[in-house]
Scaffold this motif. Structure first.
Motif, short mmCIF file in Angstrom:
data_model
loop_
_atom_site.label_atom_id
_atom_site.label_comp_id
_atom_site.label_asym_id
_atom_site.label_seq_id
_atom_site.Cartn_x
_atom_site.Cartn_y
_atom_site.Cartn_z
N LYS A 294 5.85 -4.05 12.06
CA LYS A 294 6.04 -4.99 10.96
C LYS A 294 7.24 -4.62 10.09
O LYS A 294 7.86 -5.48 9.47
CB LYS A 294 4.79 -5.03 10.07
N TYR A 295 7.53 -3.33 10.04
CA TYR A 295 8.50 -2.86 9.07
C TYR A 295 9.85 -2.44 9.67
O TYR A 295 10.84 -2.34 8.96
CB TYR A 295 7.92 -1.67 8.30
N ILE B 202 9.38 3.88 -0.24
CA ILE B 202 8.60 2.71 0.16
C ILE B 202 7.46 3.11 1.10
O ILE B 202 6.33 2.64 0.96
CB ILE B 202 9.52 1.66 0.84
N MET B 203 7.73 3.99 2.05
CA MET B 203 6.70 4.41 3.00
C MET B 203 5.57 5.17 2.30
O MET B 203 4.40 5.02 2.66
CB MET B 203 7.32 5.25 4.11
N GLN C 54 13.14 1.99 6.60
CA GLN C 54 12.50 1.93 5.29
C GLN C 54 12.76 3.25 4.56
O GLN C 54 12.84 4.31 5.18
CB GLN C 54 10.99 1.72 5.44
N ASP D 160 1.26 0.06 11.88
CA ASP D 160 1.94 -1.20 11.58
C ASP D 160 3.45 -1.05 11.61
O ASP D 160 4.18 -1.79 10.93
CB ASP D 160 1.50 -1.72 10.20
N ALA E 275 4.74 4.75 -0.92
CA ALA E 275 4.04 3.78 -1.77
C ALA E 275 3.12 2.89 -0.96
O ALA E 275 2.04 2.50 -1.43
CB ALA E 275 5.07 2.93 -2.54
N ASP E 276 3.51 2.56 0.27
CA ASP E 276 2.68 1.70 1.13
C ASP E 276 1.52 2.45 1.75
O ASP E 276 0.67 1.85 2.41
CB ASP E 276 3.54 1.11 2.25
N GLY E 277 1.49 3.76 1.58
CA GLY E 277 0.40 4.55 2.17
C GLY E 277 0.56 4.78 3.66
O GLY E 277 -0.39 5.17 4.35
N ARG E 278 1.78 4.59 4.18
CA ARG E 278 2.04 4.79 5.60
C ARG E 278 2.48 6.21 5.92
O ARG E 278 2.65 6.57 7.08
CB ARG E 278 3.11 3.81 6.10
#
Length: 660
Positions: free
Chosen positions: A515-516, A644-645, A640, A512, A647-650
Motif C-alpha cells: 500500500k505504501y 511516518i513508518m 516512506q 501492508d 507513526a503508522d505503527g509499521r
C-alpha cells in the motif's frame, strides 16, 4: 485431553529434538493402524540416526539415557550398553528402529505442524516442521457455511408454518401423520424405515441403529467429557467407532471416517462449532420433519456432514451429498481441516468471542472470514534443496504475530545470549538452501544502522538518491538469536563493529507494504545485484560490472580495500580513491575495475565482505559457521520516511547494547 495421550502411554521410547516429540510405539501393542496422528517408519538407518542425533543435540544426557534403556530392556539383541560409547548406542538404536519397522508417532511442539510430502501425504524425512496453517480462518469459513445451512432450514420452517396456517385441523393432522417436510436425510431414512417395517424381524434392530444416529451428538459430548476427566481417549474413540459402523461397508472406510471424526472431535473449537450447529439446526427444523423420526433430538445434518461428506458418500449417503452444494463445500473444508489438525500438536486458541460456534462468533458472520486470514503465516514448503543432501532441513520457529511479540522475543533471545552466548539458528548448508530459493517471504524484516541515521525522522531506511532508496536488510527470523546486541548483529551481517558508535535496530511489519511503497527486493547474488547495477548505475561501464561482481574478483577487491583502509583512504572521496588505485594497480584497466567496484559499494552497499551468494559472511568467533544470515537488497521507488513508518505503527526502532 490429547490425541497423543494413548501413544505416549504405549511407547517404549520417547525423545525430544526441541521441535517435536517422538513416541516409538511398543510393537506388541501397536498393531492397529494409526490414522489420527502423523507417524513415520524409518526404512534407512541414516534417517533414523539423523533424528536421534537431533535429539542428542537438544538434550544429550536424557536422550542417551533413553536409548540405553531402550536397547537394554525392549530390544531382542543382547547389548552390553554399559560398555558402549554414545555414538555406538545411537547407531544400534537406529538399527533397531529400522530393522523392526517401529512406528514413531510425531507430536509437534506448540505452534508447529509436521510437514508432509504433497503426493504421499507422508511426513518429510528428515522430519521438518512449519508454522501451524490457517486453522482458525478455516473454522470461520466452515462456520459461515453452517450458518447458511441453518438459515435454509429456517426458511423451510417458515414455509411449513405458512402451509399449515391454510389447512383445517384435520388436514394438519394428516400432514403430521404423513410427514410433509423434507430434511436432508429424508429420502434415505424413509426408504430405510419402509424396508424395516416390511421386515418385522429387523424392525427393532433398525430402530436401535436409528436411535444411535439421532443421539450421536449428545453421546459424543458425554464421551468427550469422560475422556477429558480420565485423561484417556478410549471412551471417545469407542463412541465414534460404534456410531460409524452402520454407515460403513469396509474396514478402510471405517478407518478413514473414524479417524477424521476423531480428529475433529478432539479439537475443542471444531467440536464446539459442530455441536452448536446440530443444536441450532434442530431448533430450526419444523415439527413436521421431527415427527418422522419420533424423537426429541436429531442430528440429520451432522450425520450428513460427518458421515456422507467425510466419506464422499457411503451407501445411502451418496444420495444425500447431492442435496446441497453447501454441504459439498463444507465437506471439502472439513476434510482439509482434519488433514491440517492431524499435523499439529498443541496450538493457540482463538479468543472466546472469535471461537466458531459461539454466539459472538455467529454475530460476525461471513465478514470475519477475510480478516481472520490477514495475519496468519503460510506454511513453509518442504525444504529439500541443499548443497549437502545429508543436512537436516531448516526448522523455523513460529513467526511473531505482532511487532510487540517480536520485541518480546528479542528480550528472550537476550537472556539466552547472557547464558549461552550466540548460537546460530541455521547451519551453513541450511542458509545456502534458503538463499537458493531466491526469496524471503517473512512478515517481519529488520534493518540495522547507526543511530545518526535512525534518529532522523525525516530520513529513510537507506541512502536516498534521485527520490529512491536502496537498503540492505534481513528477516527477523534470520537475526533473532543475535537479539539487540550490536556486536553480534554486526558479526552476523558481515559488518565491522565500531564500539565508539551507537546503533539502532528497526523491526518492520511488511503486511501492508504494497500500500505504501513501490519496491523491488532481491536476495543479492553476484548475478542479481550485477543486473540491477547495470540498469541503475549508468555511469559505470556495463561490461565492467560482471568483471568485478564474481568470486575471483571478490578476493582481489578485499585485499586492495584492506590496504586502502590501512592507509586511511576515504572511499567516499573520489579523488583519494583515484590516487590510491592508480598507485596500487600497475595498469589502467585494473584501476578502473577497482574504482567501479568502490562505486558499487558506496552507492549500493555491497562492502568488502559481500559474498555474492545471498548470504552474509560471519565475522564472529562464537560458532563454526562461515555464514551469518540470508540477506536482501531492496530498491524502493516510493520510500516512506522513518517518522511516518513509526507513526503508522509499521515499525519499531530499538536501542542496542552489547551483552557482557
Amino acid at each position: 485431553m490429547s490425541r497423543y495421550s494413548k501413544y505416549f502411554l504405549q511407547h517404549v521410547l520417547w525423545l525430544d529434538d526441541g521441535y517435536c516429540r517422538y513416541y516409538v510405539q511398543d510393537r506388541l501393542w501397536s498393531h492397529q493402524d494409526i490414522a489420527d496422528v502423523e507417524t513415520v517408519v524409518y526404512n534407512h538407518e541414516r534417517d533414523a540416526e539423523q533424528m536421534l542425533w537431533a535429539c542428542v543435540e537438544r538434550n544429550a544426557s536424557f536422550t542417551i539415557g533413553q536409548l540405553r534403556s531402550f536397547l537394554a530392556e525392549d530390544c531382542l539383541g543382547h547389548y552390553l550398553v554399559y560398555k558402549m560409547e554414545d555414538h555406538e548406542v545411537i547407531q544400534a538404536a537406529a538399527g533397531e528402529l529400522t530393522q523392526w519397522a517401529y512406528k514413531v508417532v510425531i507430536e509437534p511442539g506448540f505452534g508447529w505442524a509436521v510437514q508432509v510430502e504433497p503426493m504421499t501425504q507422508k511426513p518429510v524425512i528428515p522430519i521438518c516442521v512449519a508454522p501451524v496453517p490457517d486453522i482458525d480462518a478455516a473454522q470461520i469459513d466452515i462456520q459461515a457455511d453452517l450458518d447458511d445451512l441453518v438459515a435454509e432450514q429456517q426458511n423451510k420452517y417458515d414455509q411449513c408454518e405458512a402451509m399449515l396456517a391454510k389447512m383445517s385441523p384435520a388436514e394438519r393432522a394428516a400432514a403430521y401423520g404423513k410427514r410433509a417436510g423434507k430434511g436432508l436425510f429424508t429420502d434415505p431414512i424413509e426408504d430405510l424405515v419402509g424396508f424395516a417395517k416390511k421386515a418385522p424381524a429387523f424392525y427393532l434392530t433398525m430402530l436401535k441403529k436409528e436411535w444411535r444416529v439421532i443421539t450421536f451428538p449428545a453421546r459424543v459430548t458425554i464421551a468427550a467429557t469422560r475422556s477429558a476427566l480420565s485423561l484417556c481417549m478410549e471412551p471417545l474413540q469407542q463412541e465414534i467407532t460404534q456410531a460409524i459402523r452402520p454407515f460403513t461397508q469396509t474396514r478402510e472406510q471405517a478407518l478413514a471416517i473414524g479417524s477424521t471424526l476423531y480428529i475433529l472431535a478432539t479439537d475443542e473449537q471444531t467440536n464446539a462449532m459442530l455441536m452448536d450447529f446440530v443444536r441450532r439446526y434442530w431448533d430450526a427444523t419444523h415439527a413436521l420433519e421431527k415427527t418422522h423420526m419420533g424423537a426429541a433430538l436429531c442430528s440429520d445434518t451432522t450425520m450428513t456432514i460427518l458421515f456422507a461428506l467425510i466419506s464422499g458418500g457411503v451407501g445411502a449417503a451418496a444420495n444425500i451429498i447431492t442435496k446441497s452444494h453447501r454441504l459439498t463445500r463444507v465437506a471439502d473444508r472439513l476434510q482439509k481441516l482434519a488433514s491440517a489438525l492431524k499435523k499439529v500438536g498443541a496450538r493457540s486458541k482463538l479468543p472466546k468471542e472469535e471461537i466458531p460456534g459461539t454466539s459472538a462468533a455467529a454475530s460476525t458472520g461471513k465478514a470475519s472470514r477475510k480478516n481472520a486470514k490477514a495475519d496468519m503465516p503460510e506454511p513453509e514448503p518442504p525444504k529439500t534443496t541443499s548443497t549437502d543432501t545429508n543436512a537436516p532441513a531448516a526448522k523455523k520457529r513460529k513467526p511473531p504475530a505482532s511487532l510487540d511479540e517480536a520485541v518480546g522475543r528479542l528480550k528472550q533471545a537476550r537472556k539466552r545470549l547472557e547464558i549461552e552466548g550466540y548460537k546460530p539458528k541455521y547451519t551453513d548448508d541450511q542458509l545456502k538452501a534458503m538463499a537458493a530459493k531466491g526469496t524471503l517471504n517473512d512478515r517481519f524484516v529488520v534493518r540495522f544502522f547507526e543511530d545518526t541515521f535512525a534518529n532522523d525522522r525525516n530520513g529513510h531506511l537507506g541512502l536516498k538518491t534521485d527520490g529512491k532508496v536502496r537498503y540492505w536488510s534481513t528477516t527477523f527470523d534470520q537475526l533473532e538469536n543475535a537479539d539487540t546486541d550490536p556486536k553480534r548483529i554486526s558479526q552476523c551481517l558481515g559488518l565491522k563493529y565500531d564500539p565508539s558508535k551507537n546503533y539502532k535496530l528497526a523491526v518492520i511489519d511488511t503486511t501492508d507494504a504494497a500500500k505504501y511503497s513501490d519496491s523491488y527486493t532481491i536476495i543479492p547474488t553476484h548475478e542479481k545485484l550485477g543486473a540491477f547495477a547495470i540498469s541503475e548505475l549508468k555511469d559505470i561501464p556495463a561490461d565492467n560490472i560482471p568483471k568485478v561482481l564474481n568470486d575471483d574478483y571478490a578476493k582481489v577487491y578485499a585485499k586492495a580495500y584492506e590496504t586502502a583502509k590501512n592507509k586511511g583512504v576515504d572511499i567516499k572521496d573520489s579523488i583519494e580513491i583515484d590516487a590510491f588505485s592508480n598507485n596500487y594497480f600497475s595498469d589502467q584497466d585494473a584501476s578502473d575495475l577497482f574504482k567501479a567496484r568502490v562505486e558499487i559499494q558506496t552507492r549500493l552497499g555491497a562492502n568488502e565482505y559481500f559474498t555474492g551468494n545471498g548470504i552474509t559472511a560471519y565475522t564472529g568467533k562464537e560458532c563454526s559457521n562461515t555464514y551469518g544470515v540470508v540477506e536482501s537488497f531492496t530498491y524502493d521507488k516510493n520510500p516512506q520516511t522513518i517518522g511516518i513508518m513509526l507513526a503508522d505503527g509499521r515499525m519499531k526502532m530499538l536501542d542496542t547494547s552489547v551483552v557482557k
